[in-house]
Design a protein around this motif. Structure first.
Motif, mmCIF file in Angstrom:
data_model
loop_
_atom_site.group_PDB
_atom_site.id
_atom_site.type_symbol
_atom_site.label_atom_id
_atom_site.label_comp_id
_atom_site.label_asym_id
_atom_site.label_seq_id
_atom_site.Cartn_x
_atom_site.Cartn_y
_atom_site.Cartn_z
ATOM 1 N N HIS A 243 0.823 -1.215 0.000
ATOM 2 C CA HIS A 243 0.000 0.000 0.000
ATOM 3 C C HIS A 243 0.855 1.262 0.000
ATOM 4 O O HIS A 243 0.517 2.247 -0.677
ATOM 5 N N SER A 244 1.959 1.245 0.730
ATOM 6 C CA SER A 244 2.846 2.410 0.742
ATOM 7 C C SER A 244 3.475 2.635 -0.628
ATOM 8 O O SER A 244 3.646 3.769 -1.074
ATOM 9 N N THR A 245 3.791 1.532 -1.293
ATOM 10 C CA THR A 245 4.390 1.629 -2.619
ATOM 11 C C THR A 245 3.393 2.162 -3.643
ATOM 12 O O THR A 245 3.692 3.092 -4.406
ATOM 13 N N MET A 246 2.201 1.573 -3.670
ATOM 14 C CA MET A 246 1.197 1.965 -4.667
ATOM 15 C C MET A 246 0.702 3.394 -4.477
ATOM 16 O O MET A 246 0.165 4.001 -5.410
ATOM 17 N N LYS A 247 0.896 3.924 -3.313
ATOM 18 C CA LYS A 247 0.518 5.310 -3.053
ATOM 19 C C LYS A 247 1.239 6.264 -4.005
ATOM 20 O O LYS A 247 0.740 7.354 -4.320
ATOM 21 N N TYR A 248 2.419 5.834 -4.498
ATOM 22 C CA TYR A 248 3.242 6.715 -5.332
ATOM 23 C C TYR A 248 3.307 6.248 -6.783
ATOM 24 O O TYR A 248 4.190 6.652 -7.532
ATOM 25 N N LYS A 249 2.329 5.423 -7.192
ATOM 26 C CA LYS A 249 2.337 4.870 -8.554
ATOM 27 C C LYS A 249 2.178 5.940 -9.626
ATOM 28 O O LYS A 249 2.609 5.750 -10.769
ATOM 29 N N ASP A 250 1.572 7.067 -9.269
ATOM 30 C CA ASP A 250 1.380 8.150 -10.244
ATOM 31 C C ASP A 250 2.190 9.390 -9.892
ATOM 32 O O ASP A 250 1.865 10.507 -10.315
ATOM 33 N N HIS A 251 3.237 9.208 -9.129
ATOM 34 C CA HIS A 251 4.040 10.346 -8.687
ATOM 35 C C HIS A 251 4.658 11.080 -9.882
ATOM 36 O O HIS A 251 5.006 10.474 -10.893
ATOM 37 N N LYS A 252 4.794 12.372 -9.748
ATOM 38 C CA LYS A 252 5.312 13.182 -10.855
ATOM 39 C C LYS A 252 6.797 12.937 -11.117
ATOM 40 O O LYS A 252 7.287 13.191 -12.232
ATOM 41 N N TYR A 253 7.518 12.444 -10.115
ATOM 42 C CA TYR A 253 8.953 12.203 -10.249
ATOM 43 C C TYR A 253 9.160 10.818 -10.851
ATOM 44 O O TYR A 253 8.813 9.801 -10.256
ATOM 45 N N ASP A 254 9.739 10.752 -12.047
ATOM 46 C CA ASP A 254 9.845 9.480 -12.758
ATOM 47 C C ASP A 254 10.679 8.443 -12.013
ATOM 48 O O ASP A 254 10.422 7.239 -12.098
ATOM 49 N N VAL A 255 11.675 8.873 -11.273
ATOM 50 C CA VAL A 255 12.515 7.936 -10.523
ATOM 51 C C VAL A 255 11.684 7.171 -9.493
ATOM 52 O O VAL A 255 11.878 5.962 -9.284
ATOM 53 N N ILE A 256 10.738 7.860 -8.875
ATOM 54 C CA ILE A 256 9.872 7.209 -7.888
ATOM 55 C C ILE A 256 8.924 6.232 -8.570
ATOM 56 O O ILE A 256 8.709 5.106 -8.092
ATOM 57 N N ARG A 257 8.342 6.624 -9.694
ATOM 58 C CA ARG A 257 7.458 5.702 -10.418
ATOM 59 C C ARG A 257 8.211 4.439 -10.837
ATOM 60 O O ARG A 257 7.699 3.323 -10.716
ATOM 61 N N LYS A 258 9.428 4.606 -11.326
ATOM 62 C CA LYS A 258 10.203 3.451 -11.769
ATOM 63 C C LYS A 258 10.567 2.527 -10.610
ATOM 64 O O LYS A 258 10.679 1.310 -10.782
ATOM 65 N N GLU A 259 10.740 3.094 -9.442
ATOM 66 C CA GLU A 259 11.003 2.261 -8.259
ATOM 67 C C GLU A 259 9.761 1.452 -7.897
ATOM 68 O O GLU A 259 9.863 0.298 -7.468
ATOM 69 N N VAL A 260 8.582 2.052 -8.076
ATOM 70 C CA VAL A 260 7.328 1.320 -7.853
ATOM 71 C C VAL A 260 7.248 0.120 -8.790
ATOM 72 O O VAL A 260 6.925 -0.994 -8.379
ATOM 73 N N TYR A 261 7.582 0.347 -10.071
ATOM 74 C CA TYR A 261 7.546 -0.746 -11.041
ATOM 75 C C TYR A 261 8.514 -1.873 -10.670
ATOM 76 O O TYR A 261 8.261 -3.040 -10.972
ATOM 77 N N ALA A 262 9.624 -1.533 -10.019
ATOM 78 C CA ALA A 262 10.612 -2.543 -9.631
ATOM 79 C C ALA A 262 10.187 -3.328 -8.397
ATOM 80 O O ALA A 262 10.528 -4.509 -8.249
ATOM 81 N N ILE A 263 9.438 -2.683 -7.503
ATOM 82 C CA ILE A 263 9.062 -3.328 -6.241
ATOM 83 C C ILE A 263 7.926 -4.330 -6.422
ATOM 84 O O ILE A 263 7.922 -5.401 -5.789
ATOM 85 N N LEU A 264 6.972 -4.029 -7.285
ATOM 86 C CA LEU A 264 5.795 -4.893 -7.431
ATOM 87 C C LEU A 264 6.140 -6.342 -7.801
ATOM 88 O O LEU A 264 5.587 -7.275 -7.209
ATOM 89 N N PRO A 265 7.049 -6.604 -8.744
ATOM 90 C CA PRO A 265 7.417 -7.995 -9.019
ATOM 91 C C PRO A 265 8.084 -8.679 -7.821
ATOM 92 O O PRO A 265 7.935 -9.888 -7.634
ATOM 93 N N LEU A 266 8.807 -7.911 -7.019
ATOM 94 C CA LEU A 266 9.438 -8.486 -5.828
ATOM 95 C C LEU A 266 8.387 -8.917 -4.814
ATOM 96 O O LEU A 266 8.537 -9.935 -4.135
ATOM 97 N N LEU A 267 7.319 -8.131 -4.696
ATOM 98 C CA LEU A 267 6.215 -8.521 -3.824
ATOM 99 C C LEU A 267 5.540 -9.785 -4.345
ATOM 100 O O LEU A 267 5.188 -10.674 -3.567
#
Length: 462
Positions: free
Chosen positions: A342-366
């Motif tokens: 939930h903490s990760t998905m909170k930033y799925k649409d963040h304006k900072y691309d580095v944060i969005r890309k980190e979200v994309y990396a974490i989901l497969p790990l979960l």
């Protein structure tokens, strides 16, 4: 070992042969390398590269070295190649240097090799202190080659101090490529080898901890403190790779100060801090489960605090920590699984691309950590989001760089959940088909990821 050299008494009966109990002079300082002063065979012979001591060869008046003229010409060519702007040529030169050292060690006497060693030191000194980046990189490669040579001869502990001094000239540095390579090479000196190695690791780690503790979380982009902070991360990571046992006693002190680097204003420092964090946690996870649990709890508190700061750097730091913890797959994460998602998905649409890309990396790990839980609770929500983003990307060029990361994430998630990805295959394949049919000038930015995703999907559904 230096006794690698084959006996050649028939040719050199008047020369003292090398044996495992005779070591190269390890007390030659950097200054001595410049002056070309040697103390081989108990005399005051100088490296006769000329009065200026440039270390290019020996005097023709030295008859004992006359038969090595060709050999020294070969080494001169090798060091010229080490200055090359071509990375491939520099690597080839380092390989030639290694082979030439091994051959020379087999063929010459102790005194001759000691004299040659001083000439070699001069040349490395010149490269390390060169004004050109390529020269510095060539010098580091030469030191790396010597480390491998001395490991082979079992004399590395006796040479550690001198080789480390060469590399410390370049650490810290405002050139990240040079500093990274120098730190990686420095770490190779920590290969276990007795008390001298232990002393070396202790000195380096204490220096790194000092640099971490005295640096502010946010420093100017070109400050000396920032370079030291970055250097400390690179050195600790290199030591962890080569001697985790010797680094273990200092892990607590390193982790106590890791957030300073994790929340740094520079992306490269935050990313390298995450790597250092992962290495340190891996070391304690294999040795002390109680300590590991304590650090997991402390890190989660730091993550929560970081999210309250609500800065790009602090949010990114929290996501980086999530990723490193998930990679380690510790059982302590079970109770934090939902919180991380939930903490990760909170930033799925963040304006900072580095944060969005980190979200994309974490989901497969979960998905990898708990495939069934992820499938039952979060797969649908995740895929709906991904497919919506891909649809928007097809209609607009904004955030187009996200596409490659999303394709990789979808492929990795599919691989973890297996046939459960089937309900989403049609829209996923539609997006892949559109990507393959797009113009090459656009497709080239994510073509590799397209085929990666196809491969993972094929594995998932058979």
């Amino acid at each position: 070992m230096l006794s690698l050299r084959k006996k050649a008494e028939s040719r050199r009966h008047n020369r003292k042969k090398l044996n495992p109990n005779i070591h190269l002079d390890d007390e030659i300082s950097t200054a001595e390398a410049v002056d070309g002063v040697t103390s081989a065979a108990g005399n005051d012979t100088r490296a006769a590269s000329g009065a200026d001591g440039d270390g290019k060869g020996f005097s023709e008046s030295d008859p004992s070295m006359a038969d090595l003229e060709t050999t020294f010409a070969t080494f001169n060519v090798i060091f010229d190649k080490l200055r090359s702007p071509s990375n491939q040529e520099r690597l080839q030169a380092s390989y030639e240097l290694k082979n030439s050292l091994i051959s020379l060690a087999r063929e010459v006497s102790t005194e001759q090799f000691q004299r040659f060693s001083n000439v070699l030191n001069n040349k490395i000194f010149e490269l390390i202190h060169g004004s050109d980046v390529n020269e510095k990189i060539g010098g580091i490669l030469a030191v790396d080659t010597l480390i491998g040579f001395y490991v082979h001869t079992e004399e590395l502990p006796n040479q550690t101090s001198r080789l480390a001094n060469y590399l410390r000239v370049l650490i810290p540095s405002n050139d990240i490529e040079v500093m990274r390579l120098a730190a990686t090479t420095l770490g190779k000196l920590a290969i276990p080898g007795g008390t001298l190695t232990s002393d070396f690791v202790e000195f380096e780690v204490k220096t790194c901890i000092e640099w971490l503790t005295t640096s502010p979380e946010n420093s100017s982009s070109s400050s000396k403190q920032e370079f030291r902070k970055h250097a400390s991360l690179l050195i600790v990571t290199a030591l962890a790779n080569n001697s985790p046992y010797l680094l273990y006693p200092y892990i607590n002190s390193i982790l106590d100060n890791i957030w300073r680097a994790l929340r740094d204003t520079k992306l490269v420092i935050r990313s390298d801090a995450a790597v250092t964090l992962g290495k340190c946690l891996s070391i304690i996870q294999h040795r002390d489960s109680i300590l590991t649990k304590q650090w997991y709890e402390r890190l989660f508190k730091g993550c929560v605090y970081g999210l309250t700061l609500n800065t790009n750097e602090a949010i990114h730091a929290t996501l980086l920590v999530y990723r490193e913890l998930l990679v380690l797959r510790g059982s302590f994460l079970n109770s934090k699984y939902d919180e991380i998602y939930h903490s990760t998905m909170k930033y799925k649409d963040h304006k900072y691309d580095v944060i969005r890309k980190e979200v994309y990396a974490i989901l497969p790990l979960l998905a990898s950590f708990e495939p069934q839980i992820f499938t039952n609770k979060y797969l649908d929500q995740t895929m709906v989001h991904f497919l919506m983003v891909l649809k928007n990307l097809n209609a607009s060029s904004a955030n187009l760089s996200d596409k490659s990361y999303i394709l990789v994430s979808i492929g990795d998630i599919a691989f973890e959940v297996g046939s459960n990805i089937t309900p989403y295959m049609d829209p996923i394949l539609d997006n892949i088909r559109d990507g393959l049919q797009s113009k090459f000038k656009n497709r080239k930015n994510f073509e590799r990821e397209l085929f990666y995703c196809i491969g993972k999907l094929a594995s998932a559904v058979g």
